[in-house]
Write a protein that holds these residues in place. Structure first.
Motif, PDB file in Angstrom:
ATOM      1  N   GLY A   1     -41.453 -33.591  34.634  1.00 46.45           N
ATOM      2  CA  GLY A   1     -42.063 -34.903  34.493  1.00 46.45           C
ATOM      3  C   GLY A   1     -41.297 -35.966  35.255  1.00 46.45           C
ATOM      4  N   SER A   2     -41.875 -37.133  35.326  1.00 52.37           N
ATOM      5  CA  SER A   2     -41.262 -38.248  36.041  1.00 52.37           C
ATOM      6  C   SER A   2     -41.067 -39.422  35.095  1.00 52.37           C
TER       7      SER A   2
ATOM      8  N   LYS B   1     -39.039 -31.979  28.428  1.00 55.16           N
ATOM      9  CA  LYS B   1     -40.478 -32.177  28.647  1.00 55.16           C
ATOM     10  C   LYS B   1     -40.811 -33.663  28.622  1.00 55.16           C
TER      11      LYS B   1
ATOM     12  N   ASN C   1     -40.925 -36.493  39.960  1.00 54.17           N
ATOM     13  CA  ASN C   1     -40.070 -35.544  39.255  1.00 54.17           C
ATOM     14  C   ASN C   1     -38.753 -35.309  40.007  1.00 54.17           C
TER      15      ASN C   1
ATOM     16  N   TYR D   1     -46.399 -29.872  35.146  1.00 62.83           N
ATOM     17  CA  TYR D   1     -45.571 -30.107  36.332  1.00 62.83           C
ATOM     18  C   TYR D   1     -46.476 -30.349  37.539  1.00 62.83           C
ATOM     19  N   THR D   2     -46.155 -31.357  38.314  1.00 61.42           N
ATOM     20  CA  THR D   2     -46.902 -31.640  39.542  1.00 61.42           C
ATOM     21  C   THR D   2     -46.188 -30.986  40.718  1.00 61.42           C
TER      22      THR D   2
ATOM     23  N   PRO E   1     -41.463 -42.415  32.851  1.00 61.69           N
ATOM     24  CA  PRO E   1     -42.697 -42.801  32.144  1.00 61.69           C
ATOM     25  C   PRO E   1     -43.038 -44.279  32.306  1.00 61.69           C
TER      26      PRO E   1
ATOM     27  N   SER F   1     -42.951 -24.648  33.222  1.00 61.20           N
ATOM     28  CA  SER F   1     -44.028 -25.548  32.792  1.00 61.20           C
ATOM     29  C   SER F   1     -45.255 -24.795  32.295  1.00 61.20           C
TER      30      SER F   1
ATOM     31  N   GLN G   1     -43.504 -34.763  30.776  1.00 62.75           N
ATOM     32  CA  GLN G   1     -44.952 -34.723  30.987  1.00 62.75           C
ATOM     33  C   GLN G   1     -45.494 -33.381  30.498  1.00 62.75           C
ATOM     34  N   GLU G   2     -46.803 -33.333  30.290  1.00 65.12           N
ATOM     35  CA  GLU G   2     -47.443 -32.101  29.816  1.00 65.12           C
ATOM     36  C   GLU G   2     -47.467 -31.025  30.892  1.00 65.12           C
TER      37      GLU G   2
ATOM     38  N   LEU H   1     -43.448 -34.436  23.756  1.00 60.86           N
ATOM     39  CA  LEU H   1     -42.987 -35.204  24.909  1.00 60.86           C
ATOM     40  C   LEU H   1     -41.718 -35.989  24.571  1.00 60.86           C
TER      41      LEU H   1
END
Length: 533
Positions: A429-430, A514, A460, A519-520, A432, A487, A516-517, A497
């Motif tokens: 995640g990055s 965690k 991230n 991973y991008t 928030p 992830s 974010q829900e 979260l």
């Protein structure tokens, strides 16, 4: 002593206007950007570039590596700021020399305008390249000065232009716009002849074309030798497929629109274009027009058709010239850094004033216009200084916010049951920004993706960059496969979260966080950029 004679000769060869513009640009630039020069203010690009050899051939900037060697490839704001101001002040002196400006006061206003122009602050957010970029501006100006001297000198000018573009392609617009202003000056000078001006125009056009070709040829050599391709970023990789000639009319129209919007339309593409700035720009344009018509009428230049036609054409070409980066890079959107050549619009205003103020009816008209122009330009410079420092203040606050968040994050990681310090740390995640964000109204004036308003770590990977390169915490970013594997695991999906209890756990020998829900995954561009050479 010989050295004293050399220094004395150099001093005597410079005019009082050149000395005035150099000092004005250097001193005002240091004052306006002092905060940036005495603090380390990272943006997302700068997080991983505390030390970076600047191997940016994949972005078409094959000379950036060599230009950045002046500061040992290290983000050192004080030294970079010094070099930047020296190069920018030299560029300002070069512009005064090329245009033959005589007024010390107007030259000084030009120097301050170049230093305080709002786009310069965006340049200093990329502190790791700032001195090299200012060097590119100086090389572009010096290239035009060479081309002005004659055909043989124009060859050297083309090489300097290629080097400037090899640092950052957008600064070709500085050379193009200055060439346009030089022809405008010739058309408005009663001593210049039609044939002389035409030959100069042809020489400048040839010098610009040869410089662009030289840049492209050298770029292809670098790509071939290094076995690289241009990045899939801002449309650069599409450059090899040929120029979209069919889009040229729309690009030219877009260039005019961008310049008009930048200076005269509040709340448009640039948040810092407020009604105040637009009003001052309108006033500056009107005062320049008064001086322009005074030159034509009082010197009877309107009787010579070529002068009127040439001057009007150059004024019409100026918006295209300052937006030339958009013309040569049709697949990308112009950023504030790319718009720095727009400052030469103010140079056009001051050039008209330098030629025309003394021709206005005395004593009242000349004095009134002089005071109005001086007040207008001073206000624009003060406004630019405000925008630049709002930019720095907003970025510094985003840095503090990121520091606070990263410190608390590491505290949670180190207090995780089973943590020994030897585990791989997987952060999914990055930052928030939906929960931690700036609420300062004035920061909206500098809003742009390059400006860290909420955090300096928007992605991230940036959290890892920040921990490792800015906080000296040796947390290596895991491989892409590891990030995806963790992830997608059932254990990760069950975790709450961050910062909830259970959002930091030890799973399969790793410390997992965690945020974010999901991973991008990194884009192909990001992967290619990380492997650049």
């Amino acid at each position: 002593m010989p050295l004293d004679r050399i220094a004395g000769n150099l001093f005597q060869r410079t005019s009082s206007a050149q000395r005035a513009v150099f000092l004005a640009c250097f001193v005002s630039g240091y004052l306006v950007h002092l905060f940036a020069f005495t603090n380390i203010i990272p943006n997302s690009d700068g997080l991983s570039r505390v030390f970076d050899p600047q191997q940016m051939t994949v972005s078409g900037r094959w000379f950036l590596h060599y230009a950045s060697a002046l500061n040992s490839f290290t983000q050192m704001p004080a030294l970079i700021g010094f070099f930047s101001m020296v190069f920018l002040a030299l560029a300002a002196a070069g512009i005064v020399s090329v245009l033959g400006m005589r007024s010390r006061s107007l030259a000084a206003l030009l120097g301050v305008s170049m230093a305080a122009f709002p786009c310069m602050g965006y340049t200093f957010l990329y502190m790791f390249t700032a001195s090299a970029y200012c060097l590119a501006i100086f090389l572009a100006v010096l290239a035009v000065a060479m081309a002005k001297k004659g055909w043989r000198w124009a060859v050297a000018g083309s090489l300097l232009l290629a080097l400037a573009m090899g640092i950052y392609q957008a600064y070709a617009a500085v050379a193009v716009a200055l060439s346009v202003l030089l022809i405008l000056k010739q058309c408005l000078s009663h001593r210049a002849q039609c044939k002389e001006t035409a030959v100069l125009g042809v020489r400048l056009l040839a010098f610009l074309a040869v410089g662009a070709v030289a840049y492209y040829v050298i770029l292809q050599v670098f790509l071939k030798v290094k076995g690289l391709e241009l990045l899939e970023y801002l449309g650069m990789s599409q450059a090899g497929s040929g120029y979209p000639i069919a889009q040229l009319p729309s690009l030219l129209l877009s260039a005019y629109k961008q310049v008009v919007v930048f200076f005269f339309v509040p709340g448009s593409s640039n948040a810092f274009t407020t009604p105040l700035m637009a009003g001052l720009d309108v006033l500056a344009a009107l005062l320049a027009a008064v001086c322009f018509f005074a030159i034509l009428v009082r010197r009877s230049l309107w009787r010579e058709v070529w002068r009127v036609a040439g001057a009007v054409v150059m004024l019409l070409l100026l918006p295209v010239a300052v937006s030339f980066a958009q013309i040569i890079s049709p697949y990308s959107d112009a950023t504030p850094i790319m718009k720095y050549p727009y400052v030469l619009v103010y140079a056009a205003v001051l050039l008209c004033a330098d030629l025309g103020l003394s021709l206005l009816p005395r004593p009242r008209a000349g004095v009134a216009v002089s005071w109005a122009l001086a007040a207008c330009m001073v206000c624009l410079c003060l406004y630019g200084a405000n925008i630049n420092n709002i930019l720095y203040t907003a970025s510094e606050q985003a840095h503090r916010s990121t520091l606070s968040y990263a410190t608390r994050l590491m505290g949670r990681i180190e207090s995780c049951p089973g943590y020994t310090g030897e585990e791989e740390i997987v952060i999914i995640g990055s930052f928030p920004v939906d929960r931690i964000y700036s609420q300062i109204e004035s920061y909206a004036l500098v809003d742009h993706y390059s400006v860290p308003l909420n955090t300096v770590a928007p992605l991230n990977k940036h959290i890892y960059y920040y921990l490792q390169d800015w906080l000296n915490i040796p947390v290596e970013e895991p491989e892409e496969e590891v990030m995806l594997e963790v992830s997608q695991s059932k254990e990760f999906q069950k975790m709450p979260l961050y910062p909830a209890d259970g959002s930091v756990q030890k799973l399969d020998g790793r410390i997992v966080v965690k945020i974010q829900e999901e991973y991008t995954p990194k884009s192909d561009y990001e992967i290619a950029y990380e492997n650049r050479r």
